[in-house]
Design a protein around this motif. Structure first.
Motif, PDB file in Angstrom:
ATOM      1  N   THR C 122       0.844  -1.172  -0.081  1.00 44.36           N
ATOM      2  CA  THR C 122       0.054  -0.134  -0.092  1.00 44.36           C
ATOM      3  C   THR C 122       0.843   1.323   0.042  1.00 44.36           C
ATOM      4  O   THR C 122       0.385   2.253  -0.734  1.00 44.36           O
ATOM      5  CB  THR C 122      -0.938   0.021   1.229  1.00 44.36           C
ATOM      6  OG1 THR C 122      -0.135  -0.480   2.304  1.00 44.36           O
ATOM      7  CG2 THR C 122      -2.274  -0.737   0.921  1.00 44.36           C
ATOM      8  N   CYS C 126       0.287   3.743  -3.033  1.00 43.83           N
ATOM      9  CA  CYS C 126       0.111   5.390  -2.492  1.00 43.83           C
ATOM     10  C   CYS C 126       0.864   6.265  -3.095  1.00 43.83           C
ATOM     11  O   CYS C 126       0.580   7.076  -3.714  1.00 43.83           O
ATOM     12  CB  CYS C 126      -0.030   5.066  -0.983  1.00 43.83           C
ATOM     13  SG  CYS C 126      -0.681   6.498  -0.096  1.00 43.83           S
ATOM     14  N   SER C 146      -6.632   0.611  -3.092  1.00 47.98           N
ATOM     15  CA  SER C 146      -7.765   0.384  -2.391  1.00 47.98           C
ATOM     16  C   SER C 146      -8.040  -1.161  -2.298  1.00 47.98           C
ATOM     17  O   SER C 146      -8.451  -1.570  -1.145  1.00 47.98           O
ATOM     18  CB  SER C 146      -8.870   1.082  -3.277  1.00 47.98           C
ATOM     19  OG  SER C 146      -8.635   2.334  -3.495  1.00 47.98           O
ATOM     20  N   MET C 251      -4.742   7.255   3.686  1.00 46.34           N
ATOM     21  CA  MET C 251      -5.332   6.740   2.424  1.00 46.34           C
ATOM     22  C   MET C 251      -6.735   7.798   2.086  1.00 46.34           C
ATOM     23  O   MET C 251      -7.139   7.701   0.890  1.00 46.34           O
ATOM     24  CB  MET C 251      -5.815   5.244   2.603  1.00 46.34           C
ATOM     25  CG  MET C 251      -4.524   4.463   2.528  1.00 46.34           C
ATOM     26  SD  MET C 251      -4.956   2.689   2.427  1.00 46.34           S
ATOM     27  CE  MET C 251      -3.331   1.971   3.176  1.00 46.34           C
ATOM     28  N   THR C 254      -5.731  10.394  -0.383  1.00 47.97           N
ATOM     29  CA  THR C 254      -5.915  10.060  -1.684  1.00 47.97           C
ATOM     30  C   THR C 254      -6.889  10.644  -2.506  1.00 47.97           C
ATOM     31  O   THR C 254      -6.830  10.866  -3.621  1.00 47.97           O
ATOM     32  CB  THR C 254      -5.546   8.626  -2.008  1.00 47.97           C
ATOM     33  OG1 THR C 254      -6.628   7.761  -1.514  1.00 47.97           O
ATOM     34  CG2 THR C 254      -4.132   7.909  -1.613  1.00 47.97           C
TER      35      THR C 254
END
Lengths: 501, 127, 508
Positions: C122, C126, C146, C251, C254
Motif C-alpha cells: 500500500t 499510495c 484500495s 489513504m 488520496t
C-alpha cells in the motif's frame, strides 16, 4: 519444412486425421495417446504463431489458399488477421486445457472411453481452426456441424443422466441454429451465386438495390443462427446445463473457445459478406447491442442466484459473451472509423477464453481434490487449496475488470468505444455489470480464505502438477494481457481495419 | 395482388421450402417427444436442401454431363454445384441424426422415458 | 539535481516498496525478526529517498517521466510537482512511524507475515497515486491500493471485520468504476489524460458533467464525503490500529488529492465556477462536516468516534477546495498535513490504549490518563489540535482557512468551521478530561471485583504502565510535530502548502 502457405491446410487436415488415429492408438499403445495429442496441438500452436507472424510481417497470406487449385469454385482458406488471432487463441488455450485434462479425466471418465475423448478433442480443435480459416460459406457449415457434434459429444461422453440431457438439448438447439444458417446461405447463394465470402461481398454490393428483402432475411437468419450457437441472450437456454454438467476440461473448452468461434464467424460474415449500406439501413448492430446488454445484465443476475459453482460460471459466460457482442453492436456503420469497441469485443474473446477456462479448471480442481460443487461448501478451502484459490482471485479480479488484469483492458476499450459513438449509457451497463460480477465473485474467495472451515473431516486429494501448471500459466497470462496488451491490440486493430474496408 | 399470387405460384418451391422449414422449426421447439424433435430437425434440414436444389435448377436444363460430342449450342445445363453441396449436407444431417438417436437411446436407459417434460419432472423431483 | 537522478529516485520510491513486498512475503514465512527489520528498512529507505527530492520539488521544477505505453496514447507515466511532493513526503513520514509502531503492536497479533507485505504494497501504490503523471496511472494505483487495503481492513478476521470489509470492497469497486468512467470520458473529450497539460475538458457539456460526477463519486467515496461515507466508520475501526492510522491519515487523502487534481487539471477554476460545481462540492462538504462531527458525538467506541471525526475533518479539506484563492488553498493543503498528523497520533494512541487495557469504550477510560500518562498526553495534544486550540497545528490550518474564506467572501463557511470546532470539543474533551481527572472504574467498583482479578491486573491499577518504547516513540514524535507545526507559522509543511497553492492557482 513445407512452405508456410500450406500451414493452414496442414493444421486442419492433420488434426482431423489424427483424431481418427487416436482410438486405434489407444488400443495399441495406450500411453501414447496423451503425448501424441499434446504434440499435435503444440505443433498447431507453433504453426498458428508462425501464421500470425507471417500475417503481420510478410505477405505469404495475401492471396487465399485454393484447395486443389480450383480457383473461384473450390474451397478457399484465407488466413487474415482475425483468423490467425483466433487460431492462436484456440491452440494456446486448447493446449493448456488438454494438459490439464490428463489428470482430471482419469477421475471423471471411465477408462474405456478415454481414447475417444482425444478423438473428439482433436476433431473439435481441427474443426474450430477450419471455421476460423475458411473463406467459404458452405465449408463453414460443414465445420460448424463437426464442431457441434464433437462439442455435444465431449459433454455426453461422461455418461450420466444430466450430461446426456444437457447434450441433447444442446444438439437440438444447435441443429436449429444450423438450419437457420443453411437457409441464410441458400438465400445468399440465390442472390449472388457464390459461396466464397469475398465474391459474395463483391456481388452483394451490386445487388443491394435489387434484393433488399432477401439480404435482410439472410442477415437476420445469420444473427439468429450464430446467436443460438454462441448463447447470445435470449437464445442462451442450452448453455447453463451443458457447460455445468460436462467434465471440467470440456466445460473449459466449451465456455472458453467454442462459443467464441461462432462470434468470430459472425464478425467475418457480417462485415465481409454484407455490404455496409445494408448495415446502415437496418439497425442490426443496434439489435445485437441490446441483446448483448440484456445478456450482460441478466447473465450476471442469474449467476448470482446459482448454488452450483460450475453453473454460476456458465451463467457468467452468458454475461461475458455479451461483452463480445457488445463490441460488435457498438460498431456504428455511420462512423466506421470508431473501432475501439469492436477491438475491445474481439480482445475480450482472448481475455475471456483465458480467464473462463482457468476458472473452470479451478472448479475442476476443487471437485477433483475435495469433491465440492456447491458454493456454500467452499468456506475455508483456501487454506487447503491455496494456489488454486490465489489464482481464482486473479480470475475474479479480471472478471470484475480491475486494472492490471486482462478483463480491464477489454472493458476499457469497450467503454472508450461506447463514448466515441455517443452512447455513454452502455458505459453504465459495463460498470453495472462489473459491480454485479464483484458481488458474486468476491464472496467466494473471501469465504474460502476467511470463513471457518467445515472440512476437518474431508480428505483433500493432492492435486497433480499437470493440473496445476496450466492454471498457473493462465493466471500469468491474465496478468500479462492486463499489463502489456499492446501486441494483441496491434493485431486486432489491423484485423478490424481490414474487416471494415 | 394478382402479381404477388402469380409470383408465388411461379416460385411455389420456395414457398413449400419455407412452409416445411417453419413446420420443422415449430415442431422442434414445441414437441416434447425427443424422437419427434429429431424428425422435425430432419424436416427442417430437408426443406433447406430442397430450396438449395431448386436454386440450381434451370428450366428445361440438361443434367450437367458432358457428352462425348460437343453439345449443341443454346442448350442450358442445370447448375451442378448446389446438388453437390447438398450431398455433403445430407451426410452431415444423417450423422447428426444418428448421434441424436444414440443419445435418445442412452437417455431412455437412464430416465425410462423419451418425453422431455417427463425428464424435466424427474430431474425436478430429484433436486 | 540531474533530471535522470530525480526520475531514478521517483521510480525508486514507487518500485522499491512494491518489490520489497515480495521479498518480505517470502522472508516473513522464515523469520519474524527479519521481516520486521526489512519492513522498517523499506519504509526508512523510502522516506530518505523522498527527502532527497526536497530541493528539486521546492525549486519549483516539474519532472515528468513516461514509463511505457500500455495502449496507444495511454501510458504509465509519472510526474513530480510540488503538490505531489507534499503528499509523498507526508505519506512516507507517517508510514515510517506506523511501521515502527506496528513492530510491537503486531507481535501480539496473528498474521504478521501477511500484514507487513500489505503495508509495504500500500505504501508503494499510495506513492504511485501521488506521483502519477496521468489519470490512467493514477486510477491503476488507486485501484491497487484500495483493493489491497481490504486485507488491512479484515486483518482481525472477526465477523464484524468481515462485514465491514465486504462493505468496503463493494464501495471501493464502485468508486473505482466511477473513476474509470471519468477517465474514459476525459480521454474522449480531451484526447489525453495527462496531468499538467492545462484543462483537459474546457467546456461544460453533458459528458463533462458526467465526468465531474464520476470523479466526484469515485474520489468522494475514498475521501469519505457525504453521502458516500457509509463504509468509512465501519472499515477504519476494525483494522489494526497502525493500519487505522494509515487508512484515516493517508489513504483518505488520496481521495482529496484526486479531487484537487480533478479541479485543477481535468477542469479549471473557470469551468468549476461557471458550472457551479464548486457549490455542489461545498454543500456536500458542509453536510459532511456537520454530520461527521455530530455523529461522532454519539459513538461509544473510541475508534469509531475517531473514524467519524475523520469524516468531519475531510469535510474541511473538501470545503477548502471550493474557494479558489491562495489563502484558502494553502490552508486546505496544510490541513491535509495537520489532519494526517493529528489523526495518526489519535489512532496510534487509541491503539496503545486498547493494546494495553483491552478497553474500547470511552466510558471505561476514566482515570487511565494517570496509568498511561505519555500516551494520553499525546492523545490530548492531538485532540486539542483537532478542536483548534492555539498554538497547535489544527488551529493554524483552521485560521488560514477562515482568513481565506473571509477574503473570498464566504463568511458562512467560517461559521461552519466554528460550529464544527465546538462539536469537536464536545466529543474530544469528554475523553481527555475524565482520563486525567476521573476515577478508574476498578477503583470505583471497589473490592467486589478486585478480589477476582489476579495480581497482574492489580499491578496495572497502581503502576505507571505505558506501552513499549517503540509504540510510544512514534506517538510522541507526531505529537511534537503537532505542536511545532503550529507554533511557528513559517514551518516546512506550511511553506510547502503555500508553494503548492501558488502552483495550482498558476494553472498546474
Amino acid at each position: 519444412m513445407p512452405a508456410i502457405e500450406h500451414y493452414p491446410i496442414i493444421m486442419v487436415a492433420g488434426l482431423l486425421l489424427l483424431a481418427f488415429i487416436m482410438p486405434l492408438l489407444y488400443i495399441w499403445k495406450r500411453n501414447w495417446c496423451e503425448p501424441v495429442a499434446i504434440f499435435a496441438i503444440s505443433v498447431a500452436l507453433v504453426m498458428s504463431l508462425c501464421i500470425i507472424y507471417e500475417v503481420v510481417q510478410g505477405d505469404a497470406f495475401e492471396e487465399g489458399y485454393w484447395m486443389g487449385g480450383w480457383e473461384h469454385f473450390g474451397i478457399e482458406f484465407k488466413a487474415d488477421y482475425l483468423s490467425s488471432y483466433m487460431l492462436a487463441v484456440i491452440h494456446g488455450v486448447g493446449l493448456l486445457i488438454l494438459i490439464y485434462g490428463i489428470g482430471d479425466l482419469k477421475k471423471e471418465l471411465v477408462e474405456k472411453v478415454r481414447g475417444w475423448y482425444y478423438t473428439l478433442y482433436l476433431l473439435l480443435m481441427g474443426a474450430m481452426s477450419g471455421m476460423a480459416l475458411t473463406n467459404d460459406l458452405f465449408n463453414l457449415f460443414v465445420f460448424m456441424e463437426i464442431v457441434a457434434i464433437s462439442a455435444c459429444a465431449i459433454i455426453s461422453i461422461k455418461e450420466d443422466r444430466e450430461c446426456l440431457e444437457a447434450s441433447f438439448k444442446y444438439l437440438i438447439l444447435s441443429a436449429m441454429g444450423t438450419g437457420c444458417y443453411l437457409l441464410s446461405v441458400a438465400m445468399i447463394y440465390m442472390i449472388t451465386g457464390y459461396m466464397n465470402l469475398d465474391m459474395v461481398g463483391e456481388t452483394m454490393a451490386l445487388g443491394v438495390g435489387e434484393y433488399p428483402l432477401n439480404i435482410l432475411v439472410a442477415m437476420s437468419l445469420m444473427v439468429v443462427s450464430f446467436g443460438v450457437k454462441s448463447a447470445l441472450f435470449p437464445l442462451h437456454v442450452w448453455l447453463p446445463d451443458a457447460h455445468a454438467s460436462a467434465p471440467s476440461p470440456s466445460s473449459a473448452v466449451l465456455s472458453g473457445l467454442v462459443i467464441k468461434i461462432y462470434a468470430v464467424a459472425l464478425v467475418h460474415i457480417l462485415f465481409r459478406a454484407f455490404p455496409m449500406e445494408i448495415l446502415k439501413e437496418v439497425p442490426m448492430t443496434d439489435i445485437i447491442l441490446w441483446m448483448s446488454t440484456l445478456g450482460i445484465i441478466f447473465g450476471s443476475i442469474f449467476a448470482m442466484v446459482q448454488e452450483n459453482f460450475k453453473k454460476m460460471l456458465a451463467y457468467s459466460s452468458i454475461a461475458q459473451i455479451g461483452y463480445v457482442f457488445m463490441g460488435i453492436g457498438l460498431f456504428d456503420p455511420e462512423r466506421p472509423e470508431e473501432t475501439e469497441a469492436l477491438v475491445g469485443g474481439l480482445l475480450h474473446i482472448l481475455n475471456h477464453a483465458v480467464m473462463k477456462s482457468m476458472l473452470f479448471m479451478i472448479a475442476g480442481i476443487i471437485i477433483y481434490s475435495a469433491g465440492l460443487k456447491k458454493i456454500r461448501d467452499f468456506d475455508g478451502i483456501g487454506n487447503r487449496l491455496k494456489w488454486p484459490m490465489y489464482i481464482f482471485i486473479i480470475g475474479s479480479a479480471s472478471m470484475v475488470g480491475i486494472p492490471i488484469t486482462g478483463g480491464f483492458m477489454s472493458k476499457l476499450h469497450l467503454a472508450q468505444g461506447a463514448i466515441a459513438v455517443d452512447m455513454p449509457f452502455f458505459v453504465m451497463v459495463i460498470i453495472a455489470s462489473s459491480l454485479l460480477n464483484a458481488i458474486y465473485y468476491m464472496p467466494i474467495f473471501i469465504n474460502a480464505f476467511l470463513s471457518e472451515s467445515k472440512h476437518e473431516n474431508v480428505t483433500f486429494k493432492p492435486v497433480p502438477g499437470s493440473m496445476m501448471i496450466p492454471v498457473v500459466i493462465l493466471g500469468g497470462l491474465v496478468l500479462l494481457f492486463g499489463i502489456y496488451p499492446a501486441p494483441v491490440i496491434g493485431v486486432l486493430e489491423s484485423a478490424v481495419e481490414s474487416l471494415i474496408q | 395482388m394478382m402479381e404477388t399470387i402469380e409470383s408465388l405460384l411461379h416460385n411455389y418451391y420456395y414457398f413449400i421450402a419455407v412452409v416445411l422449414f417453419v413446420i420443422g422449426f415449430h415442431t422442434m421447439l414445441t414437441h416434447s417427444n425427443l424422437i419427434k424433435k429429431v424428425i422435425a430437425m430432419n424436416i427442417m434440414d430437408t426443406s433447406v436442401f430442397l430450396l438449395f436444389v431448386t436454386i440450381g435448377y434451370v428450366q428445361g436444363g440438361r443434367p450437367p454431363i458432358m457428352d462425348a460430342v460437343t453439345p449443341p449450342a443454346g442448350v442450358d445445363y442445370i447448375n451442378p454445384l448446389p446438388s453437390a453441396l447438398i450431398l455433403t449436407g445430407i451426410i452431415v444431417a444423417i450423422s447428426v441424426t444418428a448421434y441424436a438417436l444414440s443419445l435418445i437411446v442412452k437417455i431412455y436407459k437412464f430416465y425410462g422415458t423419451i418425453d422431455a417434460d417427463e425428464i424435466a419432472e424427474i430431474r425436478g423431483r430429484e433436486e | 539535481m540531474e533530471e535522470q537522478l530525480v526520475t531514478a529516485i521517483m521510480m525508486f520510491v514507487i518500485v522499491f516498496p512494491l518489490f520489497m513486498t515480495a521479498v518480505i512475503m517470502y522472508v516473513g514465512q522464515q523469520s519474524e525478526r527479519l521481516c520486521n527489520a526489512l519492513s522498517l528498512a523499506t519504509a526508512a529507505a523510502t522516506f530518505l529517498a523522498v527527502l532527497a527530492l526536497y530541493p528539486e520539488a521546492v525549486g519549483g521544477s516539474v519532472v515528468e517521466y513516461d514509463l511505457f505505453e500500455v495502449l496507444p496514447d495511454l501510458a504509465v507515466s509519472f510526474r513530480l510537482d510540488i503538490l505531489s511532493y507534499n503528499l509523498i513526503l507526508l505519506s512516507s513520514f507517517i508510514w515510517l512511524l506506523a511501521t515502527i509502531y506496528s513492530i510491537d503492536y503486531m507481535a501480539h497479533e496473528h498474521g504478521g507475515e501477511r500484514f507487513y507485505p500489505v503495508l509495504m504494497f500500500t505504501l508503494g501504490s499510495c506513492l504511485g497515486i501521488f506521483l502519477a503523471g496521468d489519470f490512467f496511472t493514477l486510477f491503476i494505483f488507486f485501484e491497487l491500493m484500495s483493493l489491497i487495503a481490504y486485507i488491512l481492513v479484515i486483518h482481525e478476521e472477526t465477523p464484524d471485520a468481515l462485514k465491514a470489509g465486504y462493505k468496503y470492497l463493494v464501495v471501493t469497486i464502485l468508486g473505482g468504476l466511477a473513476i474509470f468512467l471519468g477517465v474514459i470520458i476525459c480521454f474522449e473529450l480531451g484526447g489525453s489524460v495527462s496531468i499538467g497539460e492545462g484543462p483537459l475538458i474546457d467546456e461544460v457539456s453533458p459528458l463533462a458533467t458526467m465526468a465531474f460526477f464520476s470523479f466526484l463519486i469515485g474520489f468522494g467515496i475514498k475521501a469519505g464525503m457525504f453521502p458516500l461515507h457509509v463504509w468509512l466508520p465501519d472499515a477504519h475501526p476494525v483494522a489494526p490500529s497502525p493500519a487505522s492510522a494509515l487508512l484515516s491519515g493517508i489513504m483518505l487523502k488520496t481521495g482529496a488529492y484526486g479531487l484537487l487534481r480533478m479541479i485543477f487539471d481535468v477542469f479549471s477554476v473557470e469551468i468549476m465556477q461557471q458550472a457551479n460545481w464548486n457549490l455542489i462540492m461545498a454543500i456536500l462538504a458542509v453536510i459532511t462536516i456537520i454530520l461527521g462531527s455530530a455523529v461522532a458525538l454519539t459513538q461509544e467506541d473510541i475508534k469509531r468516534r475517531l473514524a467519524y471525526s475523520s469524516v468531519g475533518q475531510m469535510g474541511y479539506v473538501v470545503l477548502g477546495m471550493t474557494v479558489f484563492n491562495e489563502q484558502v488553498l494553502t490552508g486546505d493543503i496544510f490541513h491535509i498535513f495537520s489532519h494526517a498528523i493529528m489523526k495518526s497520533t489519535l489512532f496510534l494512541a487509541a491503539g496503545a490504549i486498547i493494546w494495553k487495557t483491552h478497553k474500547r469504550k470511552i466510558s471505561e477510560m476514566a482515570g487511565l490518563g494517570r496509568q498511561m500518562p505519555v500516551t494520553f498526553s499525546c492523545f490530548a495534544v492531538a485532540a486539542l489540535a483537532m478542536i483548534g486550540i492555539p498554538p497547535l497545528n489544527g488551529f493554524l490550518s483552521k485560521w488560514t482557512l477562515s482568513l481565506g474564506f473571509l477574503e473570498g467572501g464566504f463568511a458562512v463557511y467560517v461559521l461552519v468551521l466554528l460550529i464544527s470546532s465546538m462539536l469537536n470539543a464536545m466529543y474530544y474533551l469528554p475523553i481527555i478530561i475524565p482520563a486525567f481527572l476521573g476515577e478508574r472504574e476498578e477503583e470505583k467498583s471497589g473490592d467486589k471485583e478486585g478480589e477476582e482479578e489476579d495480581w497482574e491486573d492489580e499491578a496495572i491499577v497502581f503502576n505507571v504502565d505505558e506501552a513499549t518504547f517503540r509504540m510510544v516513540a512514534p506517538m510522541v514524535v507526531l505529537a511534537v510535530c503537532t505542536l511545532v507545526f503550529g507554533i511557528f507559522p513559517a514551518n516546512i509543511p506550511f511553506d510547502l502548502s503555500r508553494l503548492a497553492a501558488e502552483f495550482l492557482l498558476l494553472g498546474g
